[in-house]
Design a protein around this motif. Structure first.
Motif, mmCIF file in Angstrom:
data_model
loop_
_atom_site.group_PDB
_atom_site.id
_atom_site.type_symbol
_atom_site.label_atom_id
_atom_site.label_comp_id
_atom_site.label_asym_id
_atom_site.label_seq_id
_atom_site.Cartn_x
_atom_site.Cartn_y
_atom_site.Cartn_z
ATOM 1 N N PHE A 182 0.804 -1.208 0.000
ATOM 2 C CA PHE A 182 0.000 0.000 0.000
ATOM 3 C C PHE A 182 0.848 1.273 0.000
ATOM 4 N N ASP A 183 1.934 1.277 0.760
ATOM 5 C CA ASP A 183 2.733 2.498 0.874
ATOM 6 C C ASP A 183 3.547 2.796 -0.374
ATOM 7 N N ALA A 184 3.563 1.902 -1.334
ATOM 8 C CA ALA A 184 4.067 2.220 -2.666
ATOM 9 C C ALA A 184 2.892 2.581 -3.571
ATOM 10 N N PHE A 185 1.835 1.789 -3.488
ATOM 11 C CA PHE A 185 0.669 1.992 -4.351
ATOM 12 C C PHE A 185 0.041 3.362 -4.150
ATOM 13 N N ARG A 186 0.063 3.896 -2.945
ATOM 14 C CA ARG A 186 -0.607 5.176 -2.695
ATOM 15 C C ARG A 186 0.079 6.353 -3.386
ATOM 16 N N PHE A 187 1.277 6.133 -3.939
ATOM 17 C CA PHE A 187 1.966 7.186 -4.668
ATOM 18 C C PHE A 187 1.856 7.007 -6.186
ATOM 19 N N PHE A 188 1.076 6.025 -6.634
ATOM 20 C CA PHE A 188 0.843 5.862 -8.069
ATOM 21 C C PHE A 188 0.148 7.115 -8.620
ATOM 22 N N THR A 189 0.454 7.453 -9.846
ATOM 23 C CA THR A 189 -0.265 8.563 -10.471
ATOM 24 C C THR A 189 -1.708 8.135 -10.726
ATOM 25 N N PRO A 190 -2.623 9.079 -10.845
ATOM 26 C CA PRO A 190 -4.036 8.720 -11.069
ATOM 27 C C PRO A 190 -4.234 7.778 -12.256
ATOM 28 N N ASP A 191 -3.475 7.987 -13.333
ATOM 29 C CA ASP A 191 -3.636 7.137 -14.514
ATOM 30 C C ASP A 191 -3.089 5.733 -14.302
ATOM 31 N N ALA A 192 -2.203 5.560 -13.318
ATOM 32 C CA ALA A 192 -1.588 4.251 -13.090
ATOM 33 C C ALA A 192 -2.379 3.386 -12.120
ATOM 34 N N VAL A 193 -3.219 3.994 -11.317
ATOM 35 C CA VAL A 193 -3.928 3.249 -10.262
ATOM 36 C C VAL A 193 -4.706 2.067 -10.832
ATOM 37 N N SER A 194 -5.450 2.293 -11.883
ATOM 38 C CA SER A 194 -6.300 1.223 -12.435
ATOM 39 C C SER A 194 -5.492 0.149 -13.147
ATOM 40 N N LEU A 195 -4.213 0.414 -13.423
ATOM 41 C CA LEU A 195 -3.373 -0.575 -14.108
ATOM 42 C C LEU A 195 -2.861 -1.647 -13.163
ATOM 43 N N ASN A 196 -2.912 -1.403 -11.869
ATOM 44 C CA ASN A 196 -2.412 -2.379 -10.905
ATOM 45 C C ASN A 196 -3.412 -3.524 -10.746
ATOM 46 N N ARG A 197 -2.930 -4.750 -10.736
ATOM 47 C CA ARG A 197 -3.826 -5.894 -10.602
ATOM 48 C C ARG A 197 -4.528 -5.912 -9.254
ATOM 49 N N LEU A 198 -3.881 -5.364 -8.243
ATOM 50 C CA LEU A 198 -4.448 -5.301 -6.909
ATOM 51 C C LEU A 198 -4.721 -3.842 -6.553
ATOM 52 N N GLN A 199 -5.574 -3.647 -5.588
ATOM 53 C CA GLN A 199 -5.860 -2.301 -5.093
ATOM 54 C C GLN A 199 -5.605 -2.302 -3.582
ATOM 55 N N PRO A 200 -4.339 -2.288 -3.168
ATOM 56 C CA PRO A 200 -4.011 -2.381 -1.740
ATOM 57 C C PRO A 200 -4.570 -1.208 -0.936
ATOM 58 N N THR A 201 -4.946 -1.493 0.285
ATOM 59 C CA THR A 201 -5.388 -0.469 1.227
ATOM 60 C C THR A 201 -4.627 -0.668 2.530
ATOM 61 N N ARG A 202 -4.724 0.312 3.423
ATOM 62 C CA ARG A 202 -4.083 0.148 4.726
ATOM 63 C C ARG A 202 -4.702 -1.031 5.462
ATOM 64 N N GLU A 203 -6.021 -1.211 5.317
ATOM 65 C CA GLU A 203 -6.710 -2.291 6.015
ATOM 66 C C GLU A 203 -6.297 -3.669 5.500
ATOM 67 N N SER A 204 -5.897 -3.745 4.232
ATOM 68 C CA SER A 204 -5.532 -5.050 3.670
ATOM 69 C C SER A 204 -4.021 -5.288 3.686
#
Length: 322
Positions: free
Chosen positions: A178-200
Motif C-alpha cells: 500500500f505504501d508504494a501503491f498510494r503514490f501511483f499517479t491517477p492514470d496508473a492506479v487502475s493498471l495495478n492488478r491489486l488495489q491495496p489499502t491500509r486495512e488489507s
C-alpha cells in the motif's frame, strides 16, 4: 559473570550483565551507527540533498541520534560501571533498581505501545507465512511517474516520458504494498492488478516486496528499546541497501550519482533485479524472524487487548502471485 535478577518481565528473571561486557557493545554500536549515517550528517550540515539516501530519513523519520543508541533488548539488565549506572537510566522506558542496575521496563513500554506491538506482530507473522513473489520488477517506481510531467526527483528519466509510459503500458503492474501503491499517479492506479489499502496490508504484504523488506527498519524503530542494537542497525543497513536497488531499477537516470541503472525493461535487467530481490528477501526474512521474536517476548504474559478492532488477518490470504 551473568546473574539472574527479578525485574520487569513478569515471573521471568532478567539476565544481568556486567559493565565490562556491555560497554564494548555500547561503544561499537555507536561507531557503527556513526559510520552508517556519516554521509547524511555531512550533507545535512551543508544543506545538500541526496535523492537516494534522504528517503531513509525523510520517509522513515530516522534520526541518527536515536539510531546510535545501543539497547540490550528484552530480558537484559545492565550492571553499573565505573561511572555509575548505565546511561539508559535517563532514557524512556528504562528503570533503575536500588543497586544501580538498569533494565528495560516492558510493563511501561506496553502501557504506551501494546496496540502497536500486536499489530507489528500480526503483520510480520503474516508476511513470514507466505512465499516471496519476485515478478514485480520494481514497476511501482515507474507507476509513480506514469503520464506525469512533474516528478519527485529533479533527475531526468532514462527513457524520457514517452519511453517510460511505454514501459508501464507494456508490463503487468502487480504491486502488493500500500505504501508504494498510494503514490501511483491517477492514470496508473487502475493498471495495478491489486488495489491495496491500509486495512488489507497484512493480507497482501509479501516477503519478496522491496518495500516490505525495507519496512523492517520501520518496525524496528517503532519497537524502540525492545530491539537489540545489532538488530536495529542490521534493519537500517538492509533498508539502505534495498533503497539503492529501488532507485537503480527506477525510471530515473542516476548516472550523476555514479550509480548504474538496472534496466528492468530488458531481459538482462529483469534477471539482475530478481536475483538481488531474492537475496534481499532472504536477508529480510532472517531479520523479520528476529523482530517477531521481539514482539512475542514483549507480549508474553501481557494483558489481552481491551477491545477487538478490525483484524486484516480475518480475511482469506491471497497468494503472492494474485
Amino acid at each position: 559473570m551473568q546473574a539472574a535478577r527479578s525485574g520487569q518481565q513478569g515471573s521471568e528473571p532478567l539476565t544481568s550483565i556486567p559493565a565490562a561486557s556491555w560497554l564494548p557493545l555500547f561503544e561499537a554500536h555507536e561507531k557503527r551507527a556513526d559510520s552508517l549515517t556519516a554521509g547524511h550528517r555531512a550533507r545535512r550540515a551543508t544543506g545538500e540533498r541526496h535523492a537516494i539516501d534522504d528517503f531513509l530519513y525523510d520517509y522513515y523519520g530516522t534520526r541518527p541520534s536515536v539510531l546510535r543508541r545501543w539497547h540490550p533488548g528484552v530480558g537484559i539488565s545492565l550492571e553499573p560501571g565505573p561511572n555509575g549506572p548505565a546511561p539508559h537510566r535517563q532514557w524512556r522506558w528504562y528503570s533503575t533498581d536500588a543497586d544501580g542496575v538498569v533494565s528495560f521496563d516492558v510493563t511501561a513500554f506496553l502501557a504506551d505501545r501494546a496496540e502497536s506491538v500486536r499489530f507489528i506482530h500480526r503483520l510480520l507473522s503474516a508476511i513470514a507465512s507466505r512465499p516471496a513473489f519476485t515478478g514485480c520488477f520494481g514497476l511501482h517506481e515507474w507507476a509513480m511517474v506514469y503520464r506525469q510531467r512533474e516528478h519527485r526527483h529533479p533527475l531526468p528519466l532514462r527513457l524520457g516520458q514517452e519511453g517510460t509510459d511505454a514501459v508501464v503500458e507494456s508490463h503487468q503492474i502487480r504491486c502488493t504494498h500500500f505504501d508504494a501503491f498510494r503514490f501511483f499517479t491517477p492514470d496508473a492506479v487502475s493498471l495495478n492488478r491489486l488495489q491495496p489499502t491500509r486495512e488489507s496490508q497484512a493480507e497482501l504484504d509479501q516477503p519478496g516486496c522491496l518495500h516490505a523488506s525495507m519496512d523492517c527498519h520501520k518496525w524496528a524503530t517503532k519497537l524502540g528499546p525492545a530491539v537489540p542494537g545489532d538488530l536495529a542497525l542490521d534493519c537500517f543497513e538492509l533498508a539502505r541497501d534495498i533503497r539503492l536497488l529501488d532507485m537503480q531499477a527506477s525510471p530515473y537516470d542516476f548516472s550523476s550519482y555514479g550509480e548504474p541503472a538496472v534496466a528492468i525493461e530488458t531481459p538482462e535487467g529483469k534477471a539482475e533485479y530478481v536475483a538481488r530481490q531474492r537475496a534481499f528477501s532472504q536477508r529480510a526474512g532472517r531479520l523479520r524472524a528476529r523482530l517477531i521474536d521481539v514482539c512475542a517476548a514483549l507480549l508474553e504474559g501481557a494483558e489481552p487487548p481491551a477491545r477487538v478492532g478490525h483484524d486484516p488477518l480475518r480475511h482469506p490470504l491471497r497468494t503472492a502471485t494474485s
